[in-house]
Design a protein around this motif. Structure first.
Motif, PDB file in Angstrom:
ATOM      1  N   LEU A   1       0.829  -1.207   0.000  1.00 17.03           N
ATOM      2  CA  LEU A   1       0.000   0.000   0.000  1.00 17.03           C
ATOM      3  C   LEU A   1       0.869   1.265   0.000  1.00 17.03           C
ATOM      4  N   ALA A   2       1.992   1.245   0.722  1.00 12.59           N
ATOM      5  CA  ALA A   2       2.892   2.396   0.703  1.00 12.59           C
ATOM      6  C   ALA A   2       3.496   2.588  -0.690  1.00 12.59           C
ATOM      7  N   MET A   3       3.841   1.495  -1.362  1.00 13.22           N
ATOM      8  CA  MET A   3       4.343   1.582  -2.732  1.00 13.22           C
ATOM      9  C   MET A   3       3.281   2.166  -3.662  1.00 13.22           C
ATOM     10  N   LEU A   4       2.021   1.767  -3.461  1.00 14.15           N
ATOM     11  CA  LEU A   4       0.938   2.290  -4.292  1.00 14.15           C
ATOM     12  C   LEU A   4       0.749   3.785  -4.058  1.00 14.15           C
ATOM     13  N   ALA A   5       0.840   4.215  -2.801  1.00 17.11           N
ATOM     14  CA  ALA A   5       0.739   5.641  -2.499  1.00 17.11           C
ATOM     15  C   ALA A   5       1.877   6.421  -3.162  1.00 17.11           C
ATOM     16  N   ALA A   6       3.089   5.887  -3.094  1.00 18.51           N
ATOM     17  CA  ALA A   6       4.232   6.549  -3.716  1.00 18.51           C
ATOM     18  C   ALA A   6       4.095   6.561  -5.234  1.00 18.51           C
ATOM     19  N   ALA A   7       3.539   5.488  -5.808  1.00 20.84           N
ATOM     20  CA  ALA A   7       3.321   5.445  -7.256  1.00 20.84           C
ATOM     21  C   ALA A   7       2.308   6.498  -7.680  1.00 20.84           C
ATOM     22  N   TYR A   8       1.290   6.703  -6.849  1.00 21.67           N
ATOM     23  CA  TYR A   8       0.314   7.758  -7.135  1.00 21.67           C
ATOM     24  C   TYR A   8       1.010   9.118  -7.193  1.00 21.67           C
ATOM     25  N   LEU A   9       1.928   9.379  -6.265  1.00 20.53           N
ATOM     26  CA  LEU A   9       2.668  10.634  -6.286  1.00 20.53           C
ATOM     27  C   LEU A   9       3.498  10.766  -7.558  1.00 20.53           C
ATOM     28  N   ALA A  10       4.155   9.671  -7.962  1.00 21.89           N
ATOM     29  CA  ALA A  10       4.968   9.700  -9.180  1.00 21.89           C
ATOM     30  C   ALA A  10       4.097   9.944 -10.411  1.00 21.89           C
ATOM     31  N   ALA A  11       2.948   9.295 -10.471  1.00 18.46           N
ATOM     32  CA  ALA A  11       2.047   9.474 -11.613  1.00 18.46           C
ATOM     33  C   ALA A  11       1.500  10.894 -11.649  1.00 18.46           C
ATOM     34  N   THR A  12       1.163  11.437 -10.481  1.00 20.32           N
ATOM     35  CA  THR A  12       0.647  12.808 -10.418  1.00 20.32           C
ATOM     36  C   THR A  12       1.701  13.797 -10.875  1.00 20.32           C
ATOM     37  N   ARG A  13       2.928  13.572 -10.438  1.00 17.43           N
ATOM     38  CA  ARG A  13       4.018  14.459 -10.868  1.00 17.43           C
ATOM     39  C   ARG A  13       4.209  14.390 -12.374  1.00 17.43           C
ATOM     40  N   ALA A  14       4.144  13.192 -12.943  1.00 15.53           N
ATOM     41  CA  ALA A  14       4.302  13.049 -14.391  1.00 15.53           C
ATOM     42  C   ALA A  14       3.180  13.757 -15.137  1.00 15.53           C
ATOM     43  N   GLN A  15       1.961  13.644 -14.626  1.00  9.79           N
ATOM     44  CA  GLN A  15       0.829  14.315 -15.261  1.00  9.79           C
ATOM     45  C   GLN A  15       0.986  15.829 -15.210  1.00  9.79           C
ATOM     46  N   GLU A  16       1.425  16.344 -14.065  1.00 11.21           N
ATOM     47  CA  GLU A  16       1.619  17.787 -13.937  1.00 11.21           C
ATOM     48  C   GLU A  16       2.764  18.263 -14.828  1.00 11.21           C
ATOM     49  N   ALA A  17       3.818  17.446 -14.949  1.00  9.49           N
ATOM     50  CA  ALA A  17       4.943  17.806 -15.808  1.00  9.49           C
ATOM     51  C   ALA A  17       4.504  17.898 -17.264  1.00  9.49           C
ATOM     52  N   GLU A  18       3.641  16.972 -17.681  1.00  8.81           N
ATOM     53  CA  GLU A  18       3.171  16.988 -19.064  1.00  8.81           C
ATOM     54  C   GLU A  18       2.288  18.198 -19.346  1.00  8.81           C
ATOM     55  N   LYS A  19       1.644  18.735 -18.299  1.00 11.23           N
ATOM     56  CA  LYS A  19       0.841  19.943 -18.460  1.00 11.23           C
ATOM     57  C   LYS A  19       1.685  21.205 -18.343  1.00 11.23           C
ATOM     58  N   GLY A  20       2.979  21.018 -18.005  1.00  7.63           N
ATOM     59  CA  GLY A  20       3.879  22.162 -17.901  1.00  7.63           C
ATOM     60  C   GLY A  20       3.943  22.772 -16.528  1.00  7.63           C
ATOM     61  N   ASP A  21       3.290  22.143 -15.537  1.00  9.08           N
ATOM     62  CA  ASP A  21       3.279  22.700 -14.185  1.00  9.08           C
ATOM     63  C   ASP A  21       4.504  22.308 -13.380  1.00  9.08           C
ATOM     64  N   LEU A  22       5.196  21.254 -13.822  1.00 13.03           N
ATOM     65  CA  LEU A  22       6.411  20.798 -13.140  1.00 13.03           C
ATOM     66  C   LEU A  22       7.435  20.423 -14.197  1.00 13.03           C
ATOM     67  N   ARG A  23       8.690  20.428 -13.806  1.00  8.14           N
ATOM     68  CA  ARG A  23       9.725  19.976 -14.728  1.00  8.14           C
ATOM     69  C   ARG A  23       9.674  18.472 -14.871  1.00  8.14           C
ATOM     70  N   PRO A  24       9.906  17.931 -16.058  1.00  8.53           N
ATOM     71  CA  PRO A  24       9.956  16.473 -16.226  1.00  8.53           C
ATOM     72  C   PRO A  24      11.045  15.869 -15.348  1.00  8.53           C
ATOM     73  N   VAL A  25      10.865  14.620 -15.001  1.00  6.28           N
ATOM     74  CA  VAL A  25      11.834  13.910 -14.164  1.00  6.28           C
ATOM     75  C   VAL A  25      12.770  13.124 -15.049  1.00  6.28           C
ATOM     76  N   ALA A  26      14.083  13.282 -14.874  1.00  5.86           N
ATOM     77  CA  ALA A  26      15.060  12.542 -15.674  1.00  5.86           C
ATOM     78  C   ALA A  26      15.297  11.178 -15.067  1.00  5.86           C
ATOM     79  N   THR A  27      15.645  10.214 -15.918  1.00  5.23           N
ATOM     80  CA  THR A  27      15.869   8.840 -15.443  1.00  5.23           C
ATOM     81  C   THR A  27      17.118   8.752 -14.580  1.00  5.23           C
ATOM     82  N   GLY A  28      18.150   9.542 -14.874  1.00  7.43           N
ATOM     83  CA  GLY A  28      19.404   9.435 -14.136  1.00  7.43           C
ATOM     84  C   GLY A  28      19.380  10.184 -12.839  1.00  7.43           C
TER      85      GLY A  28
END
Length: 388
Positions: free
Chosen positions: A361-388
């Motif tokens: 469940l903690a992993m799922l909560a953290a995944a939700y945060l990662a997905a939300t950040r990616a969605q906001e980045a695609e809308k231009g509200d956050l910088r994209p996250v680099a793999t490295g």
């Protein structure tokens, strides 16, 4: 502007995604409260604080959710992996295996003993979890987990029984636990892209052979004294091969952005023997030693070197090997986010099943945060996250 209503709706959608893993309404509702508590700004996220956040008068319900409630913990794990791939999946995706420690008191928590953990950088009384993460240009998140049980546990049936460890669970090394997780992804038809891991996995011949047998390319850290076979049949240690590389063999490249800008190193690649007989490599694959060299050593010290055993399609360009090697650090960021923001290490349960329930469940909560950040980045509200 922060779309708070959208974030809440997205979390509700995550709860709905796993709803089919719960046979009864009560635990299905409680898991939503559990996830919301994990994402809340609580100093500690354990049974008591999560219950108080949900308005309950005691932690009994939250503890029951983890220990005995009728729901499919491994089914939620599979849903989590699918969710991460749906939200973060990308041709640049890399699978990363590593372990992390959970410092504990006492001797009754499943798998606990004094053992080395990178979490504290020393031998500590702790549990160790082996994890699989997925990282891409869109973000990164943990997707699978296994609890490491030392032989001090697996050879003590009474101790295991008291902690709820199933009788059929035996000793497995950390590389074997990682292979179990990779096998689940492979069986689900989603193990696409490269695999990377540190030297504890890269030194394991069975780990490399499993990947090669399934044509899964890899960049795995190895030790300086790893003995490797050259195309002429001669064998040298990784350190000796690096010393044989001429000055012109090195090129300066970034390993991706870090806290203080681009992480620049000198790199070289040396070709190794690639035969299906000795290495189990598929036809048309190459086998290489990738070496990373520090560019600014301390005065009077030699530059630090890092070594990676690599295998993949023969036409793989050097920058791709470097990119995958650099991606390994994404799992450290996953651990940090999951512990600091989703309570991965805040649990106070001792039982085997409860560990898997909370961690999932903690992993799922953290995944939700990662997905939300990616969605906001695609809308231009956050910088994209680099793999490295």
């Amino acid at each position: 502007m922060v779309d708070l209503a959208g974030w809440v709706a997205s979390l509700d959608a995550v709860v709905e995604l796993i709803a089919g893993r719960f046979g009864r309404v009560e635990p299905r509702r409680r898991v939503g409260a559990y996830l919301r508590g994990l994402l809340a700004g609580l100093e500690r996220k354990n049974g008591w604080t999560l219950a108080e956040h949900a308005g309950a008068v005691s932690p009994d319900g939250m503890q029951r959710l983890l220990r005995t409630a009728d729901w499919d913990v491994d089914g939620v794990r599979d849903d989590l992996r699918g969710y991460v791939l749906d939200e973060l999946g990308d041709p640049s995706g890399v699978w990363i295996a590593d372990d992390t420690g959970f410092i504990k008191k006492g001797v009754r928590s499943a798998g606990v003993q004094r053992q080395y953990t990178g979490t504290s950088g020393k031998i500590d009384n702790c549990q160790l979890g082996v994890f699989l993460a997925y990282g891409s240009a869109r973000g990164r998140a943990l997707v699978d987990r296994e609890l490491y049980l030392p032989t001090s546990w697996t050879e003590d049936a009474d101790r295991c029984a008291k902690a709820g460890v199933p009788a059929e669970v035996g000793f497995a090394t950390k590389p074997q636990l990682a292979l179990d997780m990779l096998a689940r992804a492979h069986d689900a038809g989603v193990l696409h892209g490269w695999v990377t891991a540190d030297e504890a996995f890269g030194q394991n011949r069975a780990f490399r052979a499993w990947l090669a047998a399934r044509a899964v390319p890899f960049v795995l850290a190895t030790r300086s004294d790893d003995t490797l076979t050259c195309p002429d049949g001669r064998r040298h240690t990784a350190a000796d091969l690096a010393a044989l590389a001429g000055a012109g063999a090195w090129e300066r490249r970034s390993a991706g952005p870090g806290a203080h800008g681009e992480r620049l190193y000198d790199w070289t690649v040396l070709t190794l023997a690639a035969t299906t007989k000795t290495d189990g490599l598929p036809p048309g694959w190459g086998h290489w030693l990738l070496v990373r060299r520090q560019i600014d050593p301390e005065p009077g010290k030699d530059p630090e070197l890092a070594f990676y055993r690599c295998a993949g399609p023969a036409a793989t360009p050097i920058p791709e090997l470097i990119r995958v090697a650099a991606a390994r650090w994404a799992i450290e960021e996953c651990f940090q986010t999951a512990k600091n923001e989703a309570g991965l290490d805040h649990y106070q349960v001792r039982g085997y099943r409860a560990w898997y329930a909370h961690i999932t469940l903690a992993m799922l909560a953290a995944a939700y945060l990662a997905a939300t950040r990616a969605q906001e980045a695609e809308k231009g509200d956050l910088r994209p996250v680099a793999t490295g």
